[in-house]
Design an enzyme around this catalytic site. Structure first.
Site, PDB file in Angstrom:
ATOM      1  N   GLU A 239      55.950 -49.557 -17.446  1.00  0.00           N
ATOM      2  CA  GLU A 239      54.581 -49.248 -17.867  1.00  0.00           C
ATOM      3  C   GLU A 239      53.584 -50.134 -17.122  1.00  0.00           C
ATOM      4  OE1 GLU A 239      53.900 -49.466 -22.027  1.00  0.00           O
ATOM      5  OE2 GLU A 239      55.421 -47.973 -22.539  1.00  0.00           O
TER       6      GLU A 239
ATOM      7  N   LYS B 298      46.644 -18.787  12.102  1.00  0.00           N
ATOM      8  CA  LYS B 298      48.031 -18.976  11.669  1.00  0.00           C
ATOM      9  C   LYS B 298      48.209 -18.371  10.287  1.00  0.00           C
ATOM     10  CE  LYS B 298      47.526 -23.279   9.149  1.00  0.00           C
ATOM     11  NZ  LYS B 298      47.852 -24.675   8.974  1.00  0.00           N
TER      12      LYS B 298
ATOM     13  N   THR C  92      51.685 -28.489  10.920  1.00  0.00           N
ATOM     14  CA  THR C  92      50.557 -27.698  11.427  1.00  0.00           C
ATOM     15  C   THR C  92      50.003 -28.305  12.712  1.00  0.00           C
ATOM     16  OG1 THR C  92      49.927 -26.893   9.238  1.00  0.00           O
ATOM     17  CG2 THR C  92      48.207 -26.949  10.908  1.00  0.00           C
TER      18      THR C  92
END
Length: 315
Positions: A42, A195, A229
């Site tokens: 935590e 594309k 890409t």
């Protein structure tokens, strides 16, 4: 500078170096806070100075590990809210979960809206961010959002390089506005890679719209994640007759095979900013990192002093 006495900058563990640069630009110190973990994982936050009545800015890009950094931010906002800060601004140079901004299939979540709700519920009353994946995410917030573009920083760099025969290329149709902004600032034509993306992180190049033959190319995107890409685009541009190729982006996420793809890509330079901390082992020889601290610092000054932020980008 008396008005800055009640301006305080805090940071989590996501990008403390950027927070330090912003604080240095503002002429203040980074606030004393400790973000650690309990033994079960935590997050524990301790704010070690008074923030009562202060204008608090918490610098925390929600980059990888995104869930850890997002929870750090939410807990820090809650801590300073309960300590009676006058106003709390979440400064997210990189806004994670932004790529899920609409339903594309049945039963999809819209995580960009969910994170906006969480920030508001935690106590943030303003957000500063840079180059959101989709501009309409600003509308997911019920609090003011200052959306800062990075294009002026990138444009200034290329103007100083004094490169000839330049053309700016958008790697997809969605990035045309960003590419056009850059092209107008440096005075070049624009081209577009057409594309299709059959699934996330997978793209296929269909065509190149515009004449890039025998030109130096600047390909601009908001994020380099797995670099698929960008690497595909660079190869296609080379095949179509481009000379030197420069890649630039705002957010260097650089996950998975990104480094290998960038190393192998026919690219002269990779230009990124420090919205996300890039560890030394991920800094390639052909990579240059520009600082966004002056831009964020100036925006923080203007918000603190109730001045126009949009004036920063008037051309």
């Amino acid at each position: 500078m008396t008005s800055r006495r009640r301006l305080k900058i805090f940071t989590g563990n996501a990008n403390p170096r950027l927070a330090g640069e912003i604080a240095q630009y503002l002429g203040v110190s980074v606030g004393s806070a400790k973000v650690s973990r309990f033994s079960d994982g935590e997050i524990q936050v301790k704010i070690n100075e008074s923030v009562r009545g202060a204008d608090v800015f918490i610098v925390q890009p929600t980059s990888t590990p995104i869930n850890e950094h997002l929870m750090e931010l939410l807990i820090m906002v809650d801590a300073v809210r309960r300590a009676s800060a006058r106003r709390i601004t979440a400064v997210l140079p990189y806004y994670g979960y932004a790529r899920q901004d609409r339903k594309t299939r049945a039963r999809d979540p819209i995580t960009a809206k969910l994170v906006a709700n969480l920030l508001h519920a935690s106590g943030a009353r303003r957000v500063i961010t840079m180059d959101l994946h989709a501009g309409q995410i600003q509308g997911f917030f019920d609090i003011p959002v200052d959306h800062l573009p990075c294009v002026p920083i990138l444009a200034q760099y290329f103007i100083q390089q004094k490169l000839s025969d330049l053309i700016v290329v958008s790697p997809d149709l969605g990035g045309v506005t960003r590419a056009r902004d850059l092209s107008e600032r440096i005075g070049t034509p624009i081209a577009i890679i057409d594309k299709r993306r059959p699934e996330p992180n997978v793209s296929e190049i269909m065509n190149i719209i515009g004449d890039i033959r025998d030109r130096n190319v600047i390909m601009i995107d908001d994020i380099i994640d797995t670099a698929g890409t960008i690497a595909q685009g660079a190869k296609a541009l080379k095949d179509w007759g481009a000379k030197d190729i420069y890649i630039c982006c705002t957010h260097p996420v650089l996950s998975g095979p990104a480094l290998k793809r960038l190393e192998d890509a026919p690219v002269k330079e990779v230009l990124v900013t420090n919205t996300i901390h890039v560890p030394q082992e991920k800094v390639l020889p052909k990579m240059k990192i520009l600082s966004v601290a002056p831009l964020l610092g100036e925006a923080i000054i203007r918000i603190h002093e109730d001045l126009s932020v949009s004036k920063l980008f008037d051309t």
